[in-house]
Write an enzyme that holds these catalytic residues in place. Structure first.
Site, mmCIF file in Angstrom:
data_model
loop_
_atom_site.group_PDB
_atom_site.id
_atom_site.type_symbol
_atom_site.label_atom_id
_atom_site.label_comp_id
_atom_site.label_asym_id
_atom_site.label_seq_id
_atom_site.Cartn_x
_atom_site.Cartn_y
_atom_site.Cartn_z
ATOM 1 N N GLU A 45 0.609 -1.162 0.126
ATOM 2 C CA GLU A 45 -0.204 -0.071 -0.073
ATOM 3 C C GLU A 45 0.761 1.414 -0.059
ATOM 4 O OE1 GLU A 45 -3.085 -0.387 -0.681
ATOM 5 O OE2 GLU A 45 -3.174 -2.408 -0.361
ATOM 6 N N TYR A 271 -8.962 -10.968 -5.152
ATOM 7 C CA TYR A 271 -7.863 -10.838 -4.111
ATOM 8 C C TYR A 271 -7.025 -9.868 -4.041
ATOM 9 C CZ TYR A 271 -4.628 -12.825 -0.667
ATOM 10 O OH TYR A 271 -3.539 -12.999 0.673
ATOM 11 N N ASN A 273 -3.998 -9.591 -3.410
ATOM 12 C CA ASN A 273 -2.479 -9.955 -3.581
ATOM 13 C C ASN A 273 -2.396 -10.563 -5.083
ATOM 14 O OD1 ASN A 273 -1.441 -8.837 -1.217
ATOM 15 N ND2 ASN A 273 -1.728 -10.706 -0.024
ATOM 16 N N TYR A 274 -3.392 -10.826 -5.681
ATOM 17 C CA TYR A 274 -3.444 -11.282 -7.057
ATOM 18 C C TYR A 274 -3.749 -10.162 -8.068
ATOM 19 C CZ TYR A 274 -3.638 -15.943 -4.718
ATOM 20 O OH TYR A 274 -3.706 -16.928 -3.899
#
Length: 324
Positions: A45, A271, A273-274
């Site tokens: 982030e 998601y 993180n993907y």
């Protein structure tokens, strides 16, 4: 592999040290409730630079059990997978069974971590998921840290291999994701295996939810995919870096489109993180990065209703956002 027992890593964060845009060193109390909540989103982030995390450690037994069982279509993979999507999210929290399809053509690989011994696992599987046909020869007992490379790097990998941060640049890749809230019908799985048998196809990986990860309210953390989720899907494709991968990315986009009717909706969840730029990305106009209304098109796919609170928290730590 511990998410059904202990939730996500962000569910176990107790404190953090953050450097904000003004160079201030902030702990949990100094950064405030909203910013501390926001930095636990995941995905990398821009609320500041996190120098350290304080996390709650969780217990694991001296020995855990892992197994990897492969089933081809001819061996009933479609029926077993259809059953898995209802069984896996309701199993005891100590047991997680994930599935990879496509590593070998027309084969589903069931990979598991059980926080206990093989002697305890076998009767559990016999009563709850006999369709898989698990037996003593499939089980391997080891320490939890040994299970990490075994599951993610292969059965020949060692604990030392976890420290290897050198990655080959010979291949490019692209991934995207989905969440499933209603079991996919058997006839659709027949078509899915057809998609995964195409020349430029690769893999889909499915991780079951339920247990601890599903017990928190959606607003407790920025990660909102909680109660009601059966499992997460990751779609991946790889191609030689020397080529443009056009046919491989086309397969991925077309397969993703095909899956639309069978996964979560309004929004179609993803998601973080993907991260997939095809779902949307910031557009810079002058010195303004992106408007909230433009960003929420993709932001709500990753964060659902939590995206608005994340945007407000961003304004508290980013002078550029606060000034818009």
């Amino acid at each position: 592999m511990l998410l059904r027992k202990y939730g996500l890593a962000v569910d176990n964060v107790l404190d953090a040290t953050l450097v904000d845009a003004e160079g201030r060193l902030l702990d949990k109390e100094a950064m405030g409730r909203d910013v501390f909540w926001a930095i636990r989103r995941g995905g990398g982030e821009s609320f500041g630079i996190v120098l350290s995390w304080k996390v709650k450690l969780v217990p694991v037994p001296p020995k855990v059990t892992v197994f990897s069982v492969s089933k081809s279509v001819d061996e009933g993979a479609i029926d077993i997978l259809t059953k898995w999507q209802e069984v896996a999210p309701s199993l005891p929290e100590d047991l997680l069974i994930r599935v990879q399809v496509g590593v070998q053509k027309q084969v589903a690989e069931f990979q598991s971590l059980y926080l206990g011994t093989c002697d305890a696992l076998l009767p559990l599987m016999g009563s709850r998921f006999p369709e898989l046909g698990l037996n003593q020869t499939h089980c391997k007992e080891m320490t939890w840290i040994q299970s990490v490379p075994y599951i993610y790097l292969g059965s020949a990998a060692s604990v030392e291999d976890i420290l290897n941060r050198t990655y080959s640049l010979d291949y490019s890749n692209k991934g995207t994701s989905d969440y499933v809230r209603r079991a996919i019908p058997r006839d659709v799985w027949v078509n899915i295996f057809g998609w995964l048998a195409k020349p430029d196809a690769r893999i889909m990986v499915m991780d079951p939810y339920g247990g601890k990860i599903s017990s928190s309210p959606e607003s407790a953390r920025p990660f909102p995919h909680r109660g009601g989720v059966l499992y997460n899907i990751q779609y991946l494709n790889f191609w030689p870096a020397a080529t443009n991968g056009a046919s491989h990315t086309k397969w991925l986009k077309d397969f993703y489109a095909f899956m639309g009717p069978y996964v979560s909706k309004n929004p179609r969840e993803a998601y973080v993180n993907y991260r997939d730029f095809d779902l949307g990305e910031n557009v810079v106009v002058g010195n303004i990065t992106c408007s909230y209304n433009a960003a929420k098109v993709w932001g709500e796919k990753y964060c659902k209703g939590n995206f608005k609170r994340l945007a407000i928290a961003k304004g508290k730590v980013d002078p550029l956002v606060a000034g818009q």
